[in-house]
Design a protein around this motif. Structure first.
Motif, PDB file in Angstrom:
ATOM      1  N   GLU A 222     -25.321 -48.783  73.356  1.00  0.00           N
ATOM      2  CA  GLU A 222     -25.922 -47.865  72.250  1.00  0.00           C
ATOM      3  C   GLU A 222     -25.189 -47.289  71.182  1.00  0.00           C
ATOM      4  N   ASP A 223     -23.841 -47.094  71.537  1.00  0.00           N
ATOM      5  CA  ASP A 223     -22.860 -46.813  70.445  1.00  0.00           C
ATOM      6  C   ASP A 223     -22.713 -47.658  69.222  1.00  0.00           C
ATOM      7  N   ILE A 224     -23.025 -48.915  69.723  1.00  0.00           N
ATOM      8  CA  ILE A 224     -23.016 -50.143  68.604  1.00  0.00           C
ATOM      9  C   ILE A 224     -24.322 -49.893  67.667  1.00  0.00           C
ATOM     10  N   ALA A 225     -25.554 -49.807  68.684  1.00  0.00           N
ATOM     11  CA  ALA A 225     -26.870 -49.954  67.882  1.00  0.00           C
ATOM     12  C   ALA A 225     -27.029 -48.687  67.054  1.00  0.00           C
ATOM     13  N   ALA A 226     -26.125 -47.700  67.403  1.00  0.00           N
ATOM     14  CA  ALA A 226     -26.588 -46.418  66.495  1.00  0.00           C
ATOM     15  C   ALA A 226     -26.010 -46.770  64.985  1.00  0.00           C
ATOM     16  N   VAL A 227     -24.862 -47.345  65.028  1.00  0.00           N
ATOM     17  CA  VAL A 227     -24.286 -47.730  63.738  1.00  0.00           C
ATOM     18  C   VAL A 227     -25.088 -48.851  62.856  1.00  0.00           C
ATOM     19  N   VAL A 228     -25.561 -49.969  63.784  1.00  0.00           N
ATOM     20  CA  VAL A 228     -26.303 -50.823  63.133  1.00  0.00           C
ATOM     21  C   VAL A 228     -27.626 -50.204  62.530  1.00  0.00           C
ATOM     22  N   SER A 229     -27.997 -49.277  63.198  1.00  0.00           N
ATOM     23  CA  SER A 229     -29.311 -48.509  62.758  1.00  0.00           C
ATOM     24  C   SER A 229     -28.989 -47.859  61.341  1.00  0.00           C
ATOM     25  N   PHE A 230     -27.784 -47.465  61.325  1.00  0.00           N
ATOM     26  CA  PHE A 230     -27.639 -46.711  59.851  1.00  0.00           C
ATOM     27  C   PHE A 230     -27.345 -47.911  58.665  1.00  0.00           C
ATOM     28  N   PHE A 231     -26.520 -49.197  59.074  1.00  0.00           N
ATOM     29  CA  PHE A 231     -26.382 -49.864  58.222  1.00  0.00           C
ATOM     30  C   PHE A 231     -27.843 -50.747  57.760  1.00  0.00           C
ATOM     31  N   ALA A 232     -28.880 -51.049  58.743  1.00  0.00           N
ATOM     32  CA  ALA A 232     -30.081 -51.433  58.650  1.00  0.00           C
ATOM     33  C   ALA A 232     -31.105 -50.712  57.632  1.00  0.00           C
ATOM     34  N   GLY A 233     -30.588 -49.545  57.607  1.00  0.00           N
ATOM     35  CA  GLY A 233     -31.568 -48.541  56.796  1.00  0.00           C
ATOM     36  C   GLY A 233     -31.373 -48.384  55.526  1.00  0.00           C
ATOM     37  N   ASP A 234     -32.371 -47.589  54.724  1.00  0.00           N
ATOM     38  CA  ASP A 234     -32.244 -47.179  53.534  1.00  0.00           C
ATOM     39  C   ASP A 234     -31.152 -46.358  52.985  1.00  0.00           C
ATOM     40  N   ASP A 235     -30.762 -45.462  54.098  1.00  0.00           N
ATOM     41  CA  ASP A 235     -29.675 -44.595  53.688  1.00  0.00           C
ATOM     42  C   ASP A 235     -28.175 -45.035  53.413  1.00  0.00           C
ATOM     43  N   SER A 236     -28.137 -46.208  53.682  1.00  0.00           N
ATOM     44  CA  SER A 236     -26.666 -47.072  53.566  1.00  0.00           C
ATOM     45  C   SER A 236     -26.825 -48.026  52.383  1.00  0.00           C
ATOM     46  N   SER A 237     -27.929 -47.784  51.483  1.00  0.00           N
ATOM     47  CA  SER A 237     -28.007 -48.861  50.417  1.00  0.00           C
ATOM     48  C   SER A 237     -26.658 -48.957  49.406  1.00  0.00           C
ATOM     49  N   PHE A 238     -25.818 -47.708  49.450  1.00  0.00           N
ATOM     50  CA  PHE A 238     -24.518 -48.055  48.554  1.00  0.00           C
ATOM     51  C   PHE A 238     -23.431 -48.310  49.530  1.00  0.00           C
ATOM     52  N   VAL A 239     -23.643 -48.828  50.663  1.00  0.00           N
ATOM     53  CA  VAL A 239     -22.476 -49.258  51.479  1.00  0.00           C
ATOM     54  C   VAL A 239     -22.498 -50.654  51.622  1.00  0.00           C
ATOM     55  N   SER A 240     -21.487 -51.508  51.196  1.00  0.00           N
ATOM     56  CA  SER A 240     -21.598 -52.929  51.349  1.00  0.00           C
ATOM     57  C   SER A 240     -20.128 -53.607  51.334  1.00  0.00           C
ATOM     58  N   GLY A 241     -20.149 -54.737  52.426  1.00  0.00           N
ATOM     59  CA  GLY A 241     -18.785 -55.244  52.543  1.00  0.00           C
ATOM     60  C   GLY A 241     -17.753 -54.679  53.263  1.00  0.00           C
ATOM     61  N   GLN A 242     -18.435 -53.509  54.077  1.00  0.00           N
ATOM     62  CA  GLN A 242     -17.355 -52.788  54.957  1.00  0.00           C
ATOM     63  C   GLN A 242     -17.170 -53.101  56.482  1.00  0.00           C
ATOM     64  N   VAL A 243     -16.286 -53.021  56.855  1.00  0.00           N
ATOM     65  CA  VAL A 243     -15.975 -53.155  58.188  1.00  0.00           C
ATOM     66  C   VAL A 243     -15.746 -51.753  59.048  1.00  0.00           C
ATOM     67  N   ILE A 244     -16.557 -51.384  59.914  1.00  0.00           N
ATOM     68  CA  ILE A 244     -16.510 -49.942  60.531  1.00  0.00           C
ATOM     69  C   ILE A 244     -15.901 -50.421  62.005  1.00  0.00           C
ATOM     70  N   TYR A 245     -14.830 -49.983  62.296  1.00  0.00           N
ATOM     71  CA  TYR A 245     -14.466 -50.042  63.868  1.00  0.00           C
ATOM     72  C   TYR A 245     -15.120 -49.059  64.572  1.00  0.00           C
ATOM     73  N   VAL A 246     -15.979 -49.498  65.566  1.00  0.00           N
ATOM     74  CA  VAL A 246     -16.368 -48.501  66.563  1.00  0.00           C
ATOM     75  C   VAL A 246     -15.682 -48.636  67.948  1.00  0.00           C
ATOM     76  N   ALA A 247     -14.887 -47.814  67.857  1.00  0.00           N
ATOM     77  CA  ALA A 247     -13.966 -48.084  69.189  1.00  0.00           C
ATOM     78  C   ALA A 247     -13.359 -46.967  69.819  1.00  0.00           C
ATOM     79  N   GLY A 248     -13.957 -45.574  69.458  1.00  0.00           N
ATOM     80  CA  GLY A 248     -13.430 -44.374  70.030  1.00  0.00           C
ATOM     81  C   GLY A 248     -12.095 -43.917  69.636  1.00  0.00           C
ATOM     82  N   GLY A 249     -11.853 -44.513  68.345  1.00  0.00           N
ATOM     83  CA  GLY A 249     -10.322 -44.349  67.968  1.00  0.00           C
ATOM     84  C   GLY A 249     -10.301 -45.167  66.626  1.00  0.00           C
ATOM     85  N   PRO A 250      -9.167 -45.172  65.902  1.00  0.00           N
ATOM     86  CA  PRO A 250      -8.825 -46.079  64.813  1.00  0.00           C
ATOM     87  C   PRO A 250      -9.142 -47.406  65.038  1.00  0.00           C
TER      88      PRO A 250
END
Ligand code: NAP
Length: 252
Positions: A222-250
């Motif tokens: 679910e920690d990963i699904a939450a970030v997919v939800s952001f990328f898949a929605g309208d709020d992230s329309s100005f975010v592209s080509g990014q890599v986000i580490y979802v790892a509890g730290g850097p």
């Protein structure tokens, strides 16, 4: 965030991270295609989503098979509408030290992660570019930074980061964003299998991993699904080509 009228494809979503992503996107209002190697393996997640009042279909496909991918994506388009969102999540590991890694171990990992993401993205992008709106999310990994015993997997996951950035450049003008998520340790069958292969009890394996993670716990799907939800929605329309580490730290 609700997205009625849109549809999403999530590959490898019969279980693990993919299943959590499919549940989350259906909660966000998308009709969801559950894709995995065997259609029968997708039924449980599909039924769970349908029983919660949302639309879902189950589709069996090997993402590395070109013709099967074309058939699967057109079936999705016919049954729930051309995909607005594609999540390239299907994955395998074939870990071994370089001197023991077989050519088949190398090819299998490249085929599922890289060829699979390429074929799925190519088949799906036409629906997104035609409608002027789309989202592609690729599952990379902290292993992209290097991980002992994973030359094949690390190379594939690093490759997906370059793939993500290039698609972001090519597809941006059509309203399509492309981003990658690089998970750290997530509790799924994949990490349970790694513990088994190493001869370590899974509970001990998780405890050991948690000690190395700044937030002090391993991740859940679910920690990963939450970030997919952001990328898949309208709020992230100005975010592209990014890599986000979802790892509890850097990146740990
Ligand atoms: P998982 O529990 O092993 O699930 C992967 C799913 O992908 C399985 O249902 C599998 O089907 C399916 N799959 C494999 N090959 C396929 C193919 N050729 N075509 C279609 N489906 C295929 O893995 P997970 O832990 O949820 O991982 C999901 C993604 O996150 C993967 O890309 C993985 O590399 C990445 N990731 C995971 C972690 C982690 O800690 N778990 C960390 C970083 C990145 P079968 O059951 O039939 O094999």
């Amino acid at each position: 965030m609700t997205q009625p009228g849109r549809s999403a494809i999530v590959t490898g979503s019969a279980r693990g991270i993919g299943a959590a992503i499919a549940r989350r996107l259906s909660h966000d209002g998308l009709a969801v295609a559950i894709l995995d190697l065997e259609e029968s393996a997708c039924i449980a997640v599909r039924d769970e989503i349908i029983n919660s009042g949302c639309r879902a279909i189950a589709v069996g496909v090997d993402v590395s098979d070109e013709e099967a991918v074309e058939r699967a994506v057109s079936r999705v388009a016919t049954e729930i509408g051309g995909p607005s969102v594609l999540v390239n999540n299907a994955g395998i590991t074939r870990d071994n030290l370089l001197f023991r890694m077989t050519t088949s171990d190398w090819d299998s990992v490249m085929n599922v992660h890289l060829r699979g993401s390429f074929l799925m993205s190519r088949a799906s992008q036409k629906y997104m570019t035609e409608s002027g709106w789309g989202r592609i999310v690729n599952l990379s990994s902290t292993s992209a930074l290097g991980n002992r015993g994973q030359a094949n997997y690390s190379a594939a996951k690093a490759g997906l980061q370059g793939f993500t950035k290039t698609l972001a450049i090519e597809l941006g003008k059509y309203g399509v964003t492309v981003n990658a998520i690089a998970p750290g340790f997530i509790e799924t069958d994949m990490t349970a299998d790694t513990a088994k292969r190493m001869g370590i009890d899974f509970e001990d394996f998780k405890k050991g991993a948690a000690k190395q993670i700044p937030v002090g716990r391993v991740g859940q799907p679910e920690d990963i699904a939450a970030v997919v939800s952001f990328f898949a929605g309208d709020d992230s329309s100005f975010v592209s080509g990014q890599v986000i580490y979802v790892a509890g730290g850097p990146y740990s």
